[in-house]
Design an enzyme around this catalytic site. Structure first.
Site, PDB file in Angstrom:
ATOM      1  N   LYS A  49      34.381  42.919  34.218  1.00  0.00           N
ATOM      2  CA  LYS A  49      33.653  42.205  33.162  1.00  0.00           C
ATOM      3  C   LYS A  49      34.585  41.225  32.436  1.00  0.00           C
ATOM      4  O   LYS A  49      34.240  40.068  32.252  1.00  0.00           O
ATOM      5  CB  LYS A  49      33.065  43.187  32.136  1.00  0.00           C
TER       6      LYS A  49
ATOM      7  N   ARG B 234      26.619  49.275  24.825  1.00  0.00           N
ATOM      8  CA  ARG B 234      27.053  50.318  25.735  1.00  0.00           C
ATOM      9  C   ARG B 234      26.211  51.571  25.604  1.00  0.00           C
ATOM     10  O   ARG B 234      26.437  52.541  26.300  1.00  0.00           O
ATOM     11  CB  ARG B 234      28.485  50.677  25.373  1.00  0.00           C
TER      12      ARG B 234
ATOM     13  N   ARG C 213      45.930  48.239  36.895  1.00  0.00           N
ATOM     14  CA  ARG C 213      45.849  47.150  35.909  1.00  0.00           C
ATOM     15  C   ARG C 213      47.056  47.161  34.983  1.00  0.00           C
ATOM     16  O   ARG C 213      47.541  48.211  34.571  1.00  0.00           O
ATOM     17  CB  ARG C 213      44.578  47.277  35.078  1.00  0.00           C
TER      18      ARG C 213
ATOM     19  N   ARG D  55      47.482  50.167  29.918  1.00  0.00           N
ATOM     20  CA  ARG D  55      46.667  50.662  28.807  1.00  0.00           C
ATOM     21  C   ARG D  55      46.655  52.175  28.828  1.00  0.00           C
ATOM     22  O   ARG D  55      46.606  52.776  29.886  1.00  0.00           O
ATOM     23  CB  ARG D  55      45.222  50.131  28.954  1.00  0.00           C
TER      24      ARG D  55
ATOM     25  N   ARG E 140      36.047  58.062  31.368  1.00  0.00           N
ATOM     26  CA  ARG E 140      35.338  56.806  31.068  1.00  0.00           C
ATOM     27  C   ARG E 140      34.190  56.584  32.052  1.00  0.00           C
ATOM     28  O   ARG E 140      33.127  56.092  31.679  1.00  0.00           O
ATOM     29  CB  ARG E 140      36.305  55.627  31.109  1.00  0.00           C
TER      30      ARG E 140
HETATM   31  P1  AP5 Z   1      38.757  43.886  34.244  1.00  0.00           P
HETATM   32  O1  AP5 Z   1      38.202  42.506  34.363  1.00  0.00           O
HETATM   33  O2  AP5 Z   1      39.802  44.134  33.215  1.00  0.00           O
HETATM   34  O3  AP5 Z   1      37.547  44.930  34.125  1.00  0.00           O
HETATM   35  P2  AP5 Z   1      36.623  45.301  32.913  1.00  0.00           P
HETATM   36  O4  AP5 Z   1      35.263  45.570  33.481  1.00  0.00           O
HETATM   37  O5  AP5 Z   1      36.715  44.291  31.812  1.00  0.00           O
HETATM   38  O6  AP5 Z   1      37.295  46.669  32.518  1.00  0.00           O
HETATM   39  P3  AP5 Z   1      37.701  47.322  31.142  1.00  0.00           P
HETATM   40  O7  AP5 Z   1      38.480  48.551  31.485  1.00  0.00           O
HETATM   41  O8  AP5 Z   1      38.358  46.368  30.217  1.00  0.00           O
HETATM   42  O9  AP5 Z   1      36.330  47.729  30.616  1.00  0.00           O
HETATM   43  P4  AP5 Z   1      36.014  48.841  29.712  1.00  0.00           P
HETATM   44  O10 AP5 Z   1      34.587  48.533  29.573  1.00  0.00           O
HETATM   45  O11 AP5 Z   1      36.305  50.224  30.053  1.00  0.00           O
HETATM   46  O12 AP5 Z   1      37.041  48.625  28.514  1.00  0.00           O
HETATM   47  P5  AP5 Z   1      36.845  48.004  27.081  1.00  0.00           P
HETATM   48  O13 AP5 Z   1      38.095  47.352  26.723  1.00  0.00           O
HETATM   49  O14 AP5 Z   1      35.556  47.265  26.977  1.00  0.00           O
HETATM   50  O15 AP5 Z   1      39.297  44.317  35.690  1.00  0.00           O
HETATM   51  C1  AP5 Z   1      39.963  45.565  35.882  1.00  0.00           C
HETATM   52  C2  AP5 Z   1      41.167  45.372  36.836  1.00  0.00           C
HETATM   53  O16 AP5 Z   1      40.693  45.018  38.138  1.00  0.00           O
HETATM   54  C3  AP5 Z   1      42.121  44.244  36.422  1.00  0.00           C
HETATM   55  O17 AP5 Z   1      43.424  44.639  36.745  1.00  0.00           O
HETATM   56  C4  AP5 Z   1      41.673  43.039  37.267  1.00  0.00           C
HETATM   57  O18 AP5 Z   1      42.745  42.165  37.524  1.00  0.00           O
HETATM   58  C5  AP5 Z   1      41.167  43.719  38.534  1.00  0.00           C
HETATM   59  N1  AP5 Z   1      40.031  43.030  39.140  1.00  0.00           N
HETATM   60  C6  AP5 Z   1      38.950  42.486  38.511  1.00  0.00           C
HETATM   61  N2  AP5 Z   1      38.075  41.976  39.417  1.00  0.00           N
HETATM   62  C7  AP5 Z   1      38.610  42.221  40.651  1.00  0.00           C
HETATM   63  C8  AP5 Z   1      38.200  41.951  41.988  1.00  0.00           C
HETATM   64  N3  AP5 Z   1      37.025  41.332  42.253  1.00  0.00           N
HETATM   65  N4  AP5 Z   1      38.998  42.349  43.003  1.00  0.00           N
HETATM   66  C9  AP5 Z   1      40.180  42.991  42.745  1.00  0.00           C
HETATM   67  N5  AP5 Z   1      40.634  43.259  41.498  1.00  0.00           N
HETATM   68  C10 AP5 Z   1      39.859  42.890  40.469  1.00  0.00           C
HETATM   69  O19 AP5 Z   1      36.648  49.336  26.221  1.00  0.00           O
HETATM   70  C11 AP5 Z   1      37.689  50.252  26.012  1.00  0.00           C
HETATM   71  C12 AP5 Z   1      37.251  51.327  25.035  1.00  0.00           C
HETATM   72  O20 AP5 Z   1      36.862  50.734  23.779  1.00  0.00           O
HETATM   73  C13 AP5 Z   1      36.045  52.160  25.448  1.00  0.00           C
HETATM   74  O21 AP5 Z   1      36.401  53.217  26.294  1.00  0.00           O
HETATM   75  C14 AP5 Z   1      35.559  52.623  24.062  1.00  0.00           C
HETATM   76  O22 AP5 Z   1      36.353  53.678  23.565  1.00  0.00           O
HETATM   77  C15 AP5 Z   1      35.786  51.403  23.204  1.00  0.00           C
HETATM   78  N6  AP5 Z   1      34.606  50.503  23.179  1.00  0.00           N
HETATM   79  C16 AP5 Z   1      34.550  49.218  23.596  1.00  0.00           C
HETATM   80  N7  AP5 Z   1      33.313  48.719  23.445  1.00  0.00           N
HETATM   81  C17 AP5 Z   1      32.548  49.720  22.932  1.00  0.00           C
HETATM   82  C18 AP5 Z   1      31.190  49.837  22.588  1.00  0.00           C
HETATM   83  N8  AP5 Z   1      30.322  48.817  22.717  1.00  0.00           N
HETATM   84  N9  AP5 Z   1      30.748  51.028  22.090  1.00  0.00           N
HETATM   85  C19 AP5 Z   1      31.577  52.078  21.921  1.00  0.00           C
HETATM   86  N10 AP5 Z   1      32.892  52.029  22.242  1.00  0.00           N
HETATM   87  C20 AP5 Z   1      33.372  50.869  22.754  1.00  0.00           C
END
Ligand code: AP5
Ligand code: ZN
Length: 210
Positions: A13, A88, A123, A156, A167
């Protein structure tokens, strides 16, 4: 264009949000990044969120809803935005509806759990600017150094194997139901996210044109 990116943790994402943001000149808003910034600055929101985030659990709805409400009132959101990681839960989606925001499209990036684990465990993120890398799929020019700002790359805390499992469970349990929520509204577009980053980008941009 008002867009939501759905998908499991690590589906890509954040990676796709960055490209779409540059292509359409609209801001990419990641609740995860906002919470991590709050944590770094030592604010109240950061303190409340830390234990949930570190454990791979969702931060309470009311905290995240408040964050997003304020962010969407900023000037740069007037011509549209990309929501990465919000909503979410069904309660968050309903709160967004109550804010009177009409979402145009919801793109769900689909990646199987096995691949998610590979992506998240490899990552690395820049501790200064937050840019994201991967030890195999997106290496920086110099090992452990950010290409953008020369900051140090770190793993991270929530990208450790046990937390990744948690997760994913939370995702299937609480976030996946949003697919049918938006499908019923006729807004859901499913994009295959298993292949190269550029393939997913192509499919995502095509879904925005239909
Ligand atoms: P990346 O693009 O970083 O993936 P992502 O989907 O953004 O993953 P995140 O881990 O950031 O999402 P998340 O939803 O768990 O975390 P968030 O920070 O929102 O890609 C991942 C890796 O793969 C990278 O290394 C990239 O280079 C690689 N990659 C990407 N595409 C690829 C491809 N096609 N081929 C190969 N490699 C690829 O949330 C973290 C925490 O915050 C949550 O757990 C929660 O505690 C809190 N939080 C955030 N939002 C909320 C909410 N709305 N409600 C409640 N808690 C929340
Ligand atoms: Zn950096």
């Amino acid at each position: 264009m008002k867009l939501i990116l759905l998908g499991a943790p690590g589906a890509g994402k954040g990676t796709q949000a960055q490209v779409i943001s540059e292509t359409l000149s609209i801001p990419a808003i990641s609740t995860g990044n906002i919470i991590r910034e709050a944590l770094k600055s030592g604010s109240e929101v950061g303190k409340k969120a830390k234990s949930y985030m570190d454990a791979g659990k969702l931060v309470p709805d009311e905290v995240v809803i408040e964050i997003i409400k304020h962010r969407l009132e900023e000037d740069d959101c007037k011509n549209g935005f990309i929501l990465d990681g919000f909503p979410r839960t069904i309660a968050q989606a309903e709160a967004l509806d109550r804010m009177g925001i009409e979402i145009d499209r919801v793109i769900d990036i689909e990646v199987p759990d096995e691949k998610i684990t590979q992506r998240l465990s490899g990552r690395r993120v820049c501790e200064s600017c937050g840019s994201s890398y991967h030890v195999v799929y997106k290496k920086p020019a110099i090992e452990e150094v950010c290409d953008v700002c020369s900051g140090t790359l770190i793993q991270r805390k929530d990208d450790h194997p046990d937390t990744i499992r948690e997760r994913l469970m939370v995702y299937h349990d609480q976030t996946e139901p949003l697919k049918s929520y938006y499908e019923k509204k006729g807004k859901l577009f499913i994009v295959e996210g298993q292949e190269e980053v550029a393939d997913t980008t192509r499919l995502t941009l095509a879904a925005l044109e239909d």
